[in-house]
Design a protein around this motif. Structure first.
Motif, PDB file in Angstrom:
ATOM      1  N   PRO A 232      16.714  44.697  -9.885  1.00 45.26           N
ATOM      2  CA  PRO A 232      18.049  44.123  -9.668  1.00 45.26           C
ATOM      3  C   PRO A 232      18.017  42.610  -9.874  1.00 45.26           C
ATOM      4  O   PRO A 232      17.191  41.913  -9.275  1.00 45.26           O
ATOM      5  CB  PRO A 232      18.357  44.469  -8.210  1.00 45.26           C
ATOM      6  N   VAL A 233      18.899  42.109 -10.706  1.00 48.19           N
ATOM      7  CA  VAL A 233      18.947  40.666 -10.975  1.00 48.19           C
ATOM      8  C   VAL A 233      19.601  39.959  -9.792  1.00 48.19           C
ATOM      9  O   VAL A 233      20.707  40.301  -9.377  1.00 48.19           O
ATOM     10  CB  VAL A 233      19.722  40.372 -12.269  1.00 48.19           C
ATOM     11  N   GLN A 234      18.889  38.971  -9.265  1.00 45.11           N
ATOM     12  CA  GLN A 234      19.406  38.212  -8.130  1.00 45.11           C
ATOM     13  C   GLN A 234      19.965  36.856  -8.559  1.00 45.11           C
ATOM     14  O   GLN A 234      20.949  36.378  -7.988  1.00 45.11           O
ATOM     15  CB  GLN A 234      18.298  38.019  -7.096  1.00 45.11           C
ATOM     16  N   TYR A 235      19.366  36.270  -9.591  1.00 44.23           N
ATOM     17  CA  TYR A 235      19.768  34.905  -9.964  1.00 44.23           C
ATOM     18  C   TYR A 235      19.405  34.666 -11.425  1.00 44.23           C
ATOM     19  O   TYR A 235      18.343  35.091 -11.891  1.00 44.23           O
ATOM     20  CB  TYR A 235      19.039  33.898  -9.060  1.00 44.23           C
ATOM     21  N   VAL A 236      20.284  33.987 -12.148  1.00 46.25           N
ATOM     22  CA  VAL A 236      20.024  33.629 -13.538  1.00 46.25           C
ATOM     23  C   VAL A 236      19.540  32.179 -13.576  1.00 46.25           C
ATOM     24  O   VAL A 236      20.219  31.275 -13.064  1.00 46.25           O
ATOM     25  CB  VAL A 236      21.282  33.790 -14.409  1.00 46.25           C
ATOM     26  N   ILE A 237      18.367  31.951 -14.161  1.00 47.83           N
ATOM     27  CA  ILE A 237      17.768  30.613 -14.202  1.00 47.83           C
ATOM     28  C   ILE A 237      17.956  30.019 -15.592  1.00 47.83           C
ATOM     29  O   ILE A 237      17.442  30.558 -16.581  1.00 47.83           O
ATOM     30  CB  ILE A 237      16.272  30.671 -13.847  1.00 47.83           C
ATOM     31  N   ARG A 238      18.696  28.930 -15.650  1.00 46.90           N
ATOM     32  CA  ARG A 238      18.892  28.198 -16.913  1.00 46.90           C
ATOM     33  C   ARG A 238      18.778  26.696 -16.621  1.00 46.90           C
ATOM     34  O   ARG A 238      19.766  26.016 -16.338  1.00 46.90           O
ATOM     35  CB  ARG A 238      20.267  28.496 -17.509  1.00 46.90           C
ATOM     36  N   PRO A 239      17.573  26.136 -16.686  1.00 52.24           N
ATOM     37  CA  PRO A 239      17.389  24.715 -16.339  1.00 52.24           C
ATOM     38  C   PRO A 239      18.158  23.776 -17.265  1.00 52.24           C
ATOM     39  O   PRO A 239      18.687  22.751 -16.810  1.00 52.24           O
ATOM     40  CB  PRO A 239      15.877  24.509 -16.484  1.00 52.24           C
ATOM     41  N   GLN A 240      18.235  24.100 -18.582  1.00 51.56           N
ATOM     42  CA  GLN A 240      18.876  23.249 -19.595  1.00 51.56           C
ATOM     43  C   GLN A 240      18.387  21.806 -19.486  1.00 51.56           C
ATOM     44  O   GLN A 240      19.166  20.853 -19.597  1.00 51.56           O
ATOM     45  CB  GLN A 240      20.403  23.311 -19.456  1.00 51.56           C
ATOM     46  N   SER A 241      17.073  21.681 -19.300  1.00 53.98           N
ATOM     47  CA  SER A 241      16.464  20.364 -19.178  1.00 53.98           C
ATOM     48  C   SER A 241      15.757  20.020 -20.490  1.00 53.98           C
ATOM     49  O   SER A 241      15.626  20.851 -21.393  1.00 53.98           O
ATOM     50  CB  SER A 241      15.440  20.348 -18.033  1.00 53.98           C
ATOM     51  N   ALA A 242      15.314  18.770 -20.592  1.00 55.25           N
ATOM     52  CA  ALA A 242      14.606  18.347 -21.798  1.00 55.25           C
ATOM     53  C   ALA A 242      13.314  19.132 -21.972  1.00 55.25           C
ATOM     54  O   ALA A 242      12.886  19.424 -23.097  1.00 55.25           O
ATOM     55  CB  ALA A 242      14.315  16.850 -21.723  1.00 55.25           C
TER      56      ALA A 242
END
Length: 445
Positions: A232-242
């Motif tokens: 089960p997906v709890q959280y979507v991680i997308r840092p979008q950092s350099a």
């Protein structure tokens, strides 16, 4: 030299629950188990000894080790589920001491829902009573794989073997008829300590294990890694950092099974398929992960995935449905009625739903079905048909206790109404859903 901490980290964990009728001695058994296995701190024992003296008792009342609420101590009964954590050199334990009163059936459901073993106590003087059968039925409903029948107070029947044998035969036949896979009967005296931790000197006719010995050696058969793989997906991680401009990962705890890099998976309820390109665990990339690890999974394709979606093997995915047929234990004081609007929480997904039908209420005393009760009240166990606003990827509870269970919640205040187990109960196949009723536009689905 191996330290105690290292020894314990290498041992297995057993979750078990105790149940029994009122005054069968559950709390005394738990207290004796903790006391004789030397799992009590000195200050705890001193407090129990002082409380016992204040009540005019010469010997420590070991039941006070678990009856922690003031009302429990005053009335001499167990009201709420008491969790205790202890360990021996062979195994670690999480114990749920559950109440014996009929009106606290919901508390037993709570305590036994995650248990791999249930200890059902019987007073040797009274034998199998209605509440004994009720607790055996709840254990069967919850698919608890191991049940121990502890015939207590053998000292009050002169440690007579025929008394124990008759009770064990009656209970074993009843529990086996419910589908309980393994039943072990042990004669004990929790007050005197016979066959709890140490073998009894009064029952040389019994050659089986003590309660603690059985708890230490019973195989923990509910291996989550052997179940259908579910994430089960709890959280979507997308840092979008350099440093990580294109990173997209899906974090959560693996509910069951094993996932591997390169494996083809489906994302539910959309049904889109893709491949696992990476698994991150504790900041490191790994090739394989298993339940109950918390990990981040990376996929080959950019798919619209959010909290509540379920990732499963492409060739072993659960059915997606909006019509949920299940057995529920109603835990709220307010009733659950046909036509009621609820929220259904399944793993990390919460959706709107309507109770379409309550086909029957189960009478646990004789396992008879009371048809069309209209509503369920506190401690009732019954069949329900629920229509959800959005599809759910739901397993049968018989296949997976983790992804086959759910909660019904009051949308007005967030109160938990019922605990549900999807699929057929032990007593009958799922009843057919009733015709749909008209719903308000806001909940029309």
């Amino acid at each position: 030299m191996t330290t105690t901490a290292e020894q314990l980290s290498a041992t297995t964990l057993l979750r078990f629950a105790t149940a029994g009728s009122v005054d069968d001695g559950k709390s005394t058994l738990v207290g004796r188990l903790l006391h004789d296995s030397k799992s009590i701190l000195t200050d705890q024992l001193e407090a129990v000894e002082q409380a016992s003296l204040n009540r005019g008792q010469e010997a420590p009342d070991l039941a006070l080790l678990t009856d922690g609420l003031r009302a429990e101590r005053e009335q001499g009964i167990t009201i709420d589920v008491a969790y205790r954590y202890f360990a021996t050199t062979r195994r670690r334990f999480i114990l749920a001491d559950t109440p014996g009163h009929v009106q606290y059936t919901r508390n037993m459901v709570t305590g036994a829902s995650t248990a791999e073993l249930a200890v059902v106590l019987v007073d040797a003087r009274n034998g199998v009573v209605e509440q004994t059968r009720r607790h055996a039925a709840v254990a069967a409903l919850l698919r608890v794989p191991h049940v121990v029948l502890a015939v207590n107070k053998m000292d009050l029947v002169d440690y007579a073997e025929p008394v124990f044998a008759a009770i064990a035969e009656e209970f074993t036949a009843y529990a086996a008829s419910l589908g309980v896979p393994e039943i072990t009967a042990i004669p004990i005296s929790a007050l005197a300590g016979d066959n709890v931790v140490e073998p009894s000197a009064h029952m040389d006719w019994y050659g089986g294990p003590t309660v603690l010995e059985h708890l230490e050696t019973v195989p923990v058969s509910h291996d989550l890694t052997a179940c259908h793989a579910r994430f089960p997906v709890q959280y979507v991680i997308r840092p979008q950092s350099a440093e990580h401009p294109d990173y997209r990962g899906y974090a959560g705890q693996i509910a069951a099974g094993v996932f591997r890099v390169g494996e083809a998976v489906s994302v539910l309820p959309s049904g889109r398929t893709t491949t696992i390109t990476g698994i991150d665990a504790l900041g490191e990339s790994v090739d394989i992960a298993w339940a109950p690890q918390s990990v981040t999974i990376r996929l080959a394709d950019d798919i619209d995935i959010s909290r509540g979606d379920l990732i499963a093997p492409a060739d072993d995915s659960p059915a997606v449905t909006q019509d949920v047929e299940a057995t529920v234990c109603h835990v709220a004081d307010q009733p659950l009625s046909v036509g009621q609007r609820v929220l259904i929480k399944h793993t990390t997904r919460t959706v709107k739903a309507i109770v379409k039908d309550i086909p029957s209420r189960l009478t646990l005393d004789d396992l008879s079905q009371h048809p069309a009760p209209g509503q369920l009240v506190a401690n009732d166990i019954g069949r329900v048909v629920v229509r959800t606003a959005e599809p759910l990827a739901l397993d049968s509870y018989a296949d997976s206790r983790r992804t086959g269970s759910f909660l019904l919640i009051d949308p007005a205040d967030g109160t938990t109404l019922s605990a549900g187990m999807a699929g057929a109960s032990f007593a009958a196949v799922a009843e057919a859903a009733a015709p749909a009723a008209d719903d308000d536009a806001e909940w029309d689905f």
